[in-house]
Design a protein around this motif. Structure first.
Motif, short mmCIF file in Angstrom:
data_model
loop_
_atom_site.label_atom_id
_atom_site.label_comp_id
_atom_site.label_asym_id
_atom_site.label_seq_id
_atom_site.Cartn_x
_atom_site.Cartn_y
_atom_site.Cartn_z
N GLU A 138 5.23 -3.48 4.71
CA GLU A 138 5.44 -3.51 3.03
C GLU A 138 4.04 -3.21 2.48
O GLU A 138 4.00 -2.54 1.42
CB GLU A 138 5.97 -4.58 2.54
N GLU A 139 3.18 -4.01 3.02
CA GLU A 139 1.74 -3.89 2.51
C GLU A 139 1.22 -2.66 2.95
O GLU A 139 0.51 -1.95 1.99
CB GLU A 139 0.72 -4.93 3.05
N SER B 294 2.94 0.03 0.49
CA SER B 294 2.63 -0.16 -0.89
C SER B 294 1.20 0.32 -1.21
O SER B 294 0.67 1.03 -1.94
CB SER B 294 2.53 -1.78 -1.21
N ARG B 295 0.30 0.14 -0.08
CA ARG B 295 -1.06 0.59 -0.24
C ARG B 295 -1.11 2.21 -0.33
O ARG B 295 -1.95 2.81 -0.79
CB ARG B 295 -1.94 -0.28 0.80
N THR C 168 0.05 3.53 -3.56
CA THR C 168 -1.02 3.06 -4.58
C THR C 168 -2.18 3.86 -4.55
O THR C 168 -2.72 4.20 -5.49
CB THR C 168 -0.81 1.61 -4.71
N THR D 46 7.10 1.51 -6.87
CA THR D 46 6.06 0.29 -6.95
C THR D 46 5.79 -0.40 -5.85
O THR D 46 6.62 -0.58 -5.14
CB THR D 46 6.43 -0.36 -8.34
N ALA D 47 4.61 -0.68 -5.61
CA ALA D 47 4.17 -1.75 -4.40
C ALA D 47 5.06 -2.80 -4.44
O ALA D 47 5.65 -3.60 -5.44
CB ALA D 47 2.80 -2.15 -4.74
N GLY D 48 5.77 -3.09 -3.15
CA GLY D 48 6.69 -4.38 -3.08
C GLY D 48 7.97 -4.29 -3.42
O GLY D 48 8.95 -5.06 -3.54
N SER D 49 8.59 -2.85 -3.79
CA SER D 49 9.73 -2.77 -4.23
C SER D 49 11.05 -2.64 -3.02
O SER D 49 10.37 -2.76 -1.93
CB SER D 49 10.20 -1.23 -5.15
N VAL E 145 10.49 0.20 -0.81
CA VAL E 145 9.02 0.10 0.09
C VAL E 145 9.17 -0.59 0.92
O VAL E 145 8.69 -0.57 2.22
CB VAL E 145 7.91 0.07 -1.24
N ARG E 146 9.92 -1.89 0.72
CA ARG E 146 9.78 -2.84 1.60
C ARG E 146 10.57 -2.53 3.00
O ARG E 146 10.16 -2.52 4.10
CB ARG E 146 10.55 -4.17 1.28
#
Lengths: 147, 143
Positions: free
Chosen positions: B27-28, B31-32, B35, B51-54, B57-58
């Motif tokens: 996820e990180e 996300s990164r 972003t 968006t980060a953590g959606s 994305v996860r």
């Protein structure tokens, strides 16, 4: 000219406010010399860089790591005019030190990795984005006087 | 810059240690990537939430990370072992290989963030070399 949002400026200030130069500097340069060993070509005069332990215990590496990190101060002090503030340093790296500018990116990546180990989860994606932008501008400015 | 026996052993040991946190790492990393390098979002225009953590994305972060973990198991024969993934990226996904470097960088940053004491320079170089090999294999069939 580079445009910075208020949030980006705040992120950069925050990173520098938490930055321990005497920790991050040496660790960053050690990482560069270990992870990208061809960078050692610029430091033959530093003595023993034979293996990881030698590099991490080398006082000249540690000292120089702090110097390199302080090189970012000029950008922090004047984020709106990084390009012209680095003209002299750029010329130094090109004309005197003969450093391949590709190495600036490697050093920037190592600084980022070390900062991640220090700041951990407070180094958020948005903060990383601002930091990447900041370092990219510095790297670009340092590469400008090469011809 | 091929993998030495030491690189493989170091890489395997480290990834075994961190694999329980695959979901968080994945996820990180994704996300990164989205972003910090917004141009990568172009590959996900069909997603609702970038968006980060959606949730998307996860889920996809984990998929990517599981690919990396599978590569660790196949570290002695990446080219043949990852043939399916090579073909997927070459013929179907057609992700510009420059992006593999971006994901690799973010993997390193996230590993440093989550495992600051274990992610020593020695581990860092082994993992960086390993990811470079994976990237090479993934772009193997592109042309």
């Amino acid at each position: 000219m580079v445009e910075w949002t208020e949030e980006e400026r705040a992120f950069i200030q925050e990173i520098f406010s938490k930055l321990k130069y005497e920790v991050v500097g040496p660790k960053s340069l050690c990482r560069a010399l270990i992870v990208y060993p061809w960078t050692q070509r610029y430091f033959a005069h530093f003595g023993n860089l034979y293996n990881e332990d030698a590099i991490m215990g080398n006082p000249e590496v540690a000292r120089h790591g702090v110097v390199v990190l302080h090189g970012l101060d000029a950008a922090l002090k004047n984020m709106d005019n990084i390009k012209s503030n680095y003209a002299e340093l750029s010329e130094l790296h090109s004309e005197k030190l003969h450093v391949d500018p590709d190495n600036f990116k490697l050093m920037a990546d190592c600084i980022t990795v070390v900062i991640a180990t220090q700041m951990r989860s407070s180094f958020t994606p948005a903060m990383q984005a601002a930091w990447y932008k900041f370092l990219s501008v510095v790297v670009s400015a340092l590469s400008r006087q090469y011809h | 810059m091929s993998l030495t026996a030491k690189d493989k052993a170091t890489g395997k040991a480290f990834f075994n240690k961190v694999s329980p946190m695959a979901e968080q790492i994945g996820e990180e990393v994704l996300s990164r990537t989205l972003t910090v390098y917004p141009q990568t979002k172009t590959y996900f225009s069909h997603w609702k939430d970038l968006t980060a953590g959606s949730a998307q994305v996860r889920k996809h972060g984990l998929t990517v990370l599981q690919g990396v973990l599978r590569a660790v198991e196949l570290i002695d024969n990446l080219k043949e072992g990852l043939l399916n993934l090579s073909e997927l990226h070459a013929f179907i996904l057609r992700v510009d290989p420059a992006n593999f470097k971006i994901i690799s960088h973010n993997i390193l940053v996230v590993l440093a963030m989550l495992f600051p004491d274990d992610f020593t320079p020695e581990v860092h170089v082994a993992v960086d070399k390993f990811l470079s090999q994976v990237n090479l294999v993934l772009s193997e069939k592109y042309r």
